[in-house]
Design a protein around this motif. Structure first.
Motif, PDB file in Angstrom:
ATOM      1  N   ASP A  73       0.949  -1.265  -0.151  1.00 25.29           N
ATOM      2  CA  ASP A  73       0.068   0.047   0.141  1.00 25.29           C
ATOM      3  C   ASP A  73       0.647   1.207   0.122  1.00 25.29           C
ATOM      4  O   ASP A  73       0.484   2.201  -0.641  1.00 25.29           O
ATOM      5  CB  ASP A  73      -0.898   0.109   1.320  1.00 25.29           C
ATOM      6  N   ASN A  77       0.696   3.927  -3.062  1.00 23.82           N
ATOM      7  CA  ASN A  77       0.175   5.125  -2.718  1.00 23.82           C
ATOM      8  C   ASN A  77       1.152   6.322  -2.427  1.00 23.82           C
ATOM      9  O   ASN A  77       0.712   7.350  -2.720  1.00 23.82           O
ATOM     10  CB  ASN A  77      -0.565   5.069  -1.163  1.00 23.82           C
ATOM     11  N   HIS A  78       2.215   6.184  -1.973  1.00 20.43           N
ATOM     12  CA  HIS A  78       3.324   7.105  -1.795  1.00 20.43           C
ATOM     13  C   HIS A  78       4.491   7.191  -2.462  1.00 20.43           C
ATOM     14  O   HIS A  78       5.536   8.170  -2.540  1.00 20.43           O
ATOM     15  CB  HIS A  78       3.686   7.163  -0.356  1.00 20.43           C
ATOM     16  N   ASP A  80       4.669   5.670  -5.760  1.00 17.75           N
ATOM     17  CA  ASP A  80       4.716   5.431  -7.207  1.00 17.75           C
ATOM     18  C   ASP A  80       5.343   4.061  -7.593  1.00 17.75           C
ATOM     19  O   ASP A  80       6.132   4.376  -8.509  1.00 17.75           O
ATOM     20  CB  ASP A  80       5.292   6.448  -7.786  1.00 17.75           C
ATOM     21  N   ARG A 337      -4.890  -1.093  -1.571  1.00 16.90           N
ATOM     22  CA  ARG A 337      -5.153   0.456  -1.447  1.00 16.90           C
ATOM     23  C   ARG A 337      -6.207   0.688  -0.797  1.00 16.90           C
ATOM     24  O   ARG A 337      -6.491   1.773   0.013  1.00 16.90           O
ATOM     25  CB  ARG A 337      -5.272   0.822  -3.060  1.00 16.90           C
ATOM     26  N   ASN A 338      -7.366  -0.028  -0.846  1.00 21.94           N
ATOM     27  CA  ASN A 338      -8.770   0.091  -0.406  1.00 21.94           C
ATOM     28  C   ASN A 338      -8.824  -0.532   0.921  1.00 21.94           C
ATOM     29  O   ASN A 338      -9.588  -0.029   1.794  1.00 21.94           O
ATOM     30  CB  ASN A 338      -9.684  -0.270  -1.126  1.00 21.94           C
ATOM     31  N   ARG A 340      -5.755  -1.361   3.560  1.00 18.90           N
ATOM     32  CA  ARG A 340      -4.376  -1.453   3.753  1.00 18.90           C
ATOM     33  C   ARG A 340      -3.828  -2.355   4.906  1.00 18.90           C
ATOM     34  O   ARG A 340      -2.771  -2.962   4.682  1.00 18.90           O
ATOM     35  CB  ARG A 340      -3.679  -0.202   4.252  1.00 18.90           C
TER      36      ARG A 340
END
Length: 473
Positions: A73, A77-78, A80, A337-338, A340
């Motif tokens: 995650d 998310n952070h 890339d 992503r949804n 974590r």
């Protein structure tokens, strides 16, 4: 400023165990003496910057660390990046900065249960100070103390292997695979574009020409938590509301579904899952329940299972109000992503529902299709849309696209009953889920609706990266 803010946001998402793992994997780069003063992620990131290991435009080591500890995650998310990108990157010689030895120890620590940890501490009672073997010390702490004592090192695995042999022999296999691959890397002689093993110095090595590095056995997902996780059962039986509100669907009640639900509750309880059953949900209620479990903290759990028993057609299931819910909507609710806290952990979905209308009706056999008069769908491939492209998912469908699945009002469905029976028989033998589902495919495919020569073929789809085994003990 953007770089600093990124590190700050990541630090806020890390738990104490995450920081301990990151520090341990970095021991070759940040000495233990300096690490002992690091008590929070921000200080750890500062240490990485001081060593020149990370900087603006240079996040390779940071990405590798989060890949190693399975925080996909954070990668997505952070940073890339993604699991697939990291797997490609780390295949390039010289890219990996975490030593194979350090990563081996981390993997072992992830697979050691709390009871096994107690055994390790007991067996090390004469080697390490009692103060270093208290109940708060983790397996990583024990490894660090063993290294300090000089009884564990990259070329000194004898004591560790002896301990693992007494505690869990499967851990010994992982160490031997590491040794074998290390030998393979060190002794491969590259000559004129060919790779030849010298055959000397490493045990169990094959001689002659090889195609490169020795192939490792598949890893196994960690499955040691109690409970293992939630087994969510969505069980739709009474479709009177659908018949009243969407008359053209002509949905019958799903007699026999409670037999399936009982079988699922029995087997997954034995496999140490916490059972949560919901009956006769509308489409909106299905979404609400899924949202509840999406929002739960699964940090201390190793897996998530969802069993859906309802009417359906290609790529969707029905609520008892006759409204549609795409299967993809349900599965993607639990991506890293949804959700974590489930990142890097297996997410398993079993769907007992028709995926079309092609069927033959039998005397005492019903089908899990909501529609009786619509035409057969023949285009598309539902499984490519239903299962997320992210790793660690398994979707077990009762039937192929376009076809019905069969249900006995007294004995339950062919698929769920076969699935539960094979889980109950095969899990105690240590068989992995894909082997079990293959056996389910074979058994269900042999069944026949004698009245109309009706057949059924289940279909699993998956993005699992490791073997998925449900231990009974």
């Amino acid at each position: 400023m953007e770089f600093s803010r990124c590190l700050y946001i990541i630090s806020e998402a890390l738990a104490k165990d995450d920081l301990a793992a990151l520090k341990f994997l970095s021991l070759e780069h940040i000495p233990l003496r300096k690490q002992e003063a690091i008590q929070e992620p921000k200080a750890f990131f500062q240490a990485l910057q001081e060593k020149g290991l990370i900087d603006v435009g240079n996040l390779a080591f940071l990405k590798e660390l989060f890949y190693r500890i399975n925080r996909m995650d954070i990668l997505a998310n952070h940073l890339d990046s993604s699991r697939e990108e990291m797997e490609r990157e780390l295949q390039i010689p010289g890219r990996a900065k975490v030593s194979p030895f350090r990563y081996l120890l981390f993997q072992l620590s992830e697979n050691i249960t709390s009871e096994e940890l107690k055994c390790f501490k007991f067996l090390l009672g004469k080697e390490l100070p009692k103060s270093k073997l208290n109940t708060e010390n983790t397996m990583i702490d024990v490894f660090i103390e063993m290294e300090k004592k000089g009884i564990l090192g990259e070329d000194n695995l004898k004591v560790l292997k002896t301990l693992c042999d007494k505690v869990d022999k499967s851990l010994v296999k992982k160490i031997e695979e590491y040794e074998l691959n290390l030998c393979g890397e060190e002794e491969m002689l590259i000559t004129e574009g060919q790779t030849k093993s010298s055959g000397e110095g490493c045990p169990e090595k094959s001689s002659g020409f090889t195609s490169g590095l020795l192939v490792q056995q598949l890893e196994v997902y960690k499955m040691t938590s109690r409970p293992r996780g939630v087994c969510l059962i969505l069980n739709n039986h009474n479709f009177a509301r659908a018949r009243a509100e969407v008359a053209e669907l002509k949905m019958r009640d799903r007699n026999g579904t409670d037999v399936d639900a009982a079988a699922l509750k029995k087997v997954f309880s034995k496999l140490h899952f916490k059972i949560a059953e919901y009956k006769d949900l509308t489409a909106k209620e299905i979404r609400n329940v899924v949202n509840i479990y999406q929002g739960e903290d699964h940090k201390d759990k190793d897996c998530f299972v969802c069993c859906i028993l309802s009417h359906g057609k290609k790529g969707i299931i029905y609520g008892v109000d006759g409204q549609e819910v795409p299967i993809q909507e349900l599965t993607t609710s639990f991506t890293g992503r949804n959700c974590r806290s489930l990142a890097g952990k297996p997410k398993v979905f079993f769907v007992q529902a028709c995926q079309g209308d092609a069927r033959q009706k039998g005397v005492n056999i019903e089908v899990d299709s909501g529609e009786q008069d619509s035409s057969v769908e023949t285009d598309g491939r539902f499984q490519l849309d239903c299962i997320p492209s992210e790793a660690d998912f398994l979707l077990g469908m009762a039937t192929l696209q376009d076809y019905v699945s069969y249900r006995s009002p007294s004995q339950g469905t062919w698929y769920i009953q076969s699935l539960c029976q094979h889980l109950e028989n095969s899990c105690p033998r240590g068989e992995d889920i894909l082997t079990i589902l293959t056996a389910v495919n074979q058994e269900v495919s042999r069944k026949i609706d004698k009245q109309n020569a009706g057949k059924q073929m289940p279909q699993p789809s998956f993005t699992l990266r490791k073997k998925l085994i449900f231990p009974v003990n």
